[in-house]
Write a protein that holds these residues in place. Sequence first.
Motif, mmCIF file in Angstrom:
data_model
loop_
_atom_site.group_PDB
_atom_site.id
_atom_site.type_symbol
_atom_site.label_atom_id
_atom_site.label_comp_id
_atom_site.label_asym_id
_atom_site.label_seq_id
_atom_site.Cartn_x
_atom_site.Cartn_y
_atom_site.Cartn_z
ATOM 1 N N VAL A 172 -0.484 -3.614 -5.906
ATOM 2 C CA VAL A 172 -0.526 -2.237 -5.311
ATOM 3 C C VAL A 172 -1.114 -1.713 -4.576
ATOM 4 O O VAL A 172 -3.091 -2.090 -5.482
ATOM 5 C CB VAL A 172 0.007 -1.120 -5.683
ATOM 6 N N TYR A 173 -1.651 -1.430 -3.186
ATOM 7 C CA TYR A 173 -2.907 -0.694 -3.233
ATOM 8 C C TYR A 173 -2.335 0.971 -3.444
ATOM 9 O O TYR A 173 -2.037 1.434 -2.431
ATOM 10 C CB TYR A 173 -3.555 -1.116 -1.702
ATOM 11 N N ILE A 174 -3.946 1.706 -3.601
ATOM 12 C CA ILE A 174 -3.750 3.209 -2.949
ATOM 13 C C ILE A 174 -4.667 3.322 -1.748
ATOM 14 O O ILE A 174 -5.752 3.229 -2.058
ATOM 15 C CB ILE A 174 -3.777 3.794 -4.628
ATOM 16 N N SER B 146 1.034 -1.444 -0.327
ATOM 17 C CA SER B 146 -0.078 0.336 0.311
ATOM 18 C C SER B 146 0.851 1.910 -0.318
ATOM 19 O O SER B 146 1.674 1.183 0.917
ATOM 20 C CB SER B 146 -0.792 -0.524 1.288
ATOM 21 N N ILE B 147 0.768 2.418 -0.540
ATOM 22 C CA ILE B 147 1.039 3.192 -0.934
ATOM 23 C C ILE B 147 0.179 4.502 -0.183
ATOM 24 O O ILE B 147 -1.316 4.535 -1.286
ATOM 25 C CB ILE B 147 1.922 3.780 -1.827
ATOM 26 N N GLU B 148 0.162 5.664 0.684
ATOM 27 C CA GLU B 148 -1.086 6.270 0.983
ATOM 28 C C GLU B 148 -0.757 8.195 -0.266
ATOM 29 O O GLU B 148 0.472 8.550 -0.433
ATOM 30 C CB GLU B 148 -0.567 6.602 1.908
ATOM 31 N N VAL B 149 -1.609 8.363 -0.588
ATOM 32 C CA VAL B 149 -1.930 9.772 -1.185
ATOM 33 C C VAL B 149 -1.773 10.790 -0.317
ATOM 34 O O VAL B 149 -1.907 10.649 1.489
ATOM 35 C CB VAL B 149 -3.264 9.985 -1.501
ATOM 36 N N ASP B 150 -1.449 11.961 -0.588
ATOM 37 C CA ASP B 150 -0.786 13.070 0.445
ATOM 38 C C ASP B 150 -1.873 13.779 1.016
ATOM 39 O O ASP B 150 -3.059 13.862 0.244
ATOM 40 C CB ASP B 150 -0.237 14.333 -0.970
ATOM 41 N N ASN C 15 -6.873 0.883 -0.810
ATOM 42 C CA ASN C 15 -6.999 0.080 1.143
ATOM 43 C C ASN C 15 -7.518 1.984 0.557
ATOM 44 O O ASN C 15 -7.077 3.131 1.222
ATOM 45 C CB ASN C 15 -5.830 0.910 1.354
ATOM 46 N N ALA C 16 -8.946 1.275 2.705
ATOM 47 C CA ALA C 16 -9.623 2.914 2.616
ATOM 48 C C ALA C 16 -9.497 2.487 3.743
ATOM 49 O O ALA C 16 -9.267 1.593 4.807
ATOM 50 C CB ALA C 16 -11.022 2.607 2.038
ATOM 51 N N THR C 17 -8.742 4.009 4.176
ATOM 52 C CA THR C 17 -7.707 3.705 5.287
ATOM 53 C C THR C 17 -8.049 5.458 6.656
ATOM 54 O O THR C 17 -9.779 5.752 6.444
ATOM 55 C CB THR C 17 -6.100 4.190 5.934
ATOM 56 N N LEU C 18 -7.349 4.963 7.906
ATOM 57 C CA LEU C 18 -8.383 5.656 8.758
ATOM 58 C C LEU C 18 -9.691 5.502 9.813
ATOM 59 O O LEU C 18 -10.818 6.710 9.075
ATOM 60 C CB LEU C 18 -8.199 6.930 8.988
ATOM 61 N N ILE C 19 -10.197 4.003 9.435
ATOM 62 C CA ILE C 19 -11.487 4.025 10.072
ATOM 63 C C ILE C 19 -11.489 4.011 11.145
ATOM 64 O O ILE C 19 -10.807 3.048 12.071
ATOM 65 C CB ILE C 19 -12.391 2.846 9.100
#
Length: 377
Positions: free
Chosen positions: A139-141, A109-113, A164-168
């Motif tokens: 890869v997961y964004i 996974s790599i995160e958007v800004d 990858n939906a994050t910060l849940i």
Amino acid sequence: MSATPPLARIVESGVSPWLDDLSRARLRSGNLAELISSGRILGVTTNPTIFDKAIADGEAYDEAVAALAAAGADTEQAVRTMTTDDVREAADLFARALPDPRHGDGRVSIEVDPRLAHDTAGTIAQARELWRIVDRPNVYIKIPATPEGLLAITEAVAEGISVNATLIFSVDTYRAVATAYVDGLERARDAGVDLAPIASVASVFLSRIDGKVDPVLDELGTPEATALRGTAAVAGARTAYAAFREIFSSPRWEDLAAAGAHVQRPLWASTGVKDPTFADTRYVDELVAPDVVNTMPEKTLLATADHARLPEGTGPVDTITPHLAQAAEQLDGLLRVGVPYEQLLAELTSEGVASFIVSWENLLQTVTTSLENARTA
């Protein structure tokens, strides 16, 4: 007959262990390759904090920084190049070592800004850019589950980008993320996009919840409040898992599954234990069930492999579904004793975005300094 090692038993039970860390030093030393080839990890997650620490520590990035400085790269370009290069290399390691992984595993996974957390259009644009630059199917964004991020998740999935939906933090947010994923898949299907390669996880954060709720329980100080200490994160995750089973067994989902879609697995994140009174593997032990991912800092991964506390016996285990009624009672109990539960979870989302922005800005400053030093060396 010898007992099955704890980590192997967890995998047998349907959990995918991932490593919540990535660095060029780990890549160059062969450590990551060994973790993959030994079967101890089936994926990797990253975030701005991880990359800031990786680039700031040691000399692993010196050569890359020197080349970027000589090429006239600015800070943003240098950060993008170094992080996507690491992610691509790790993705290639997984592709070679796990040629036929369980769907959605073997990914990085790599995160958007994180400064784009409240900018739908900006998030979509960067998701496309990262997907193009890394240029690997495994890869997961990572996109934060803010209201603006939910719209971006749907759009990215509709375009065939794995997310990858994050910060849940809350079950309501988990449900909104799952719905955003299903909405995206339906749009993809209707546009003729192949659903089979698309994968997604929904990252539910854990230790931060207990770290937010437990001080309130301690301040209340009643016997009922004290008895609820350390229950909020696991109870919420178990309830999210119940929602996962409901959503991904609905008639709406069955239509997508028939078209080749795969479920969006819950991913347990923030699994490093912060309270020393808790067992160091609690966010692994208490959340074992089929079709979940657990991403762990290395310390937690090693502890799990060594002494995870699982039910006695052999074979698969499930430490979620037998406790769903208890989880519901615990969440009700938090409200009953006066914990402003939903307010605290909303604060955690805001704090999480703010924390990642700080880490991103620290990363930019680290790289700016490194580029300047390289140009004057």
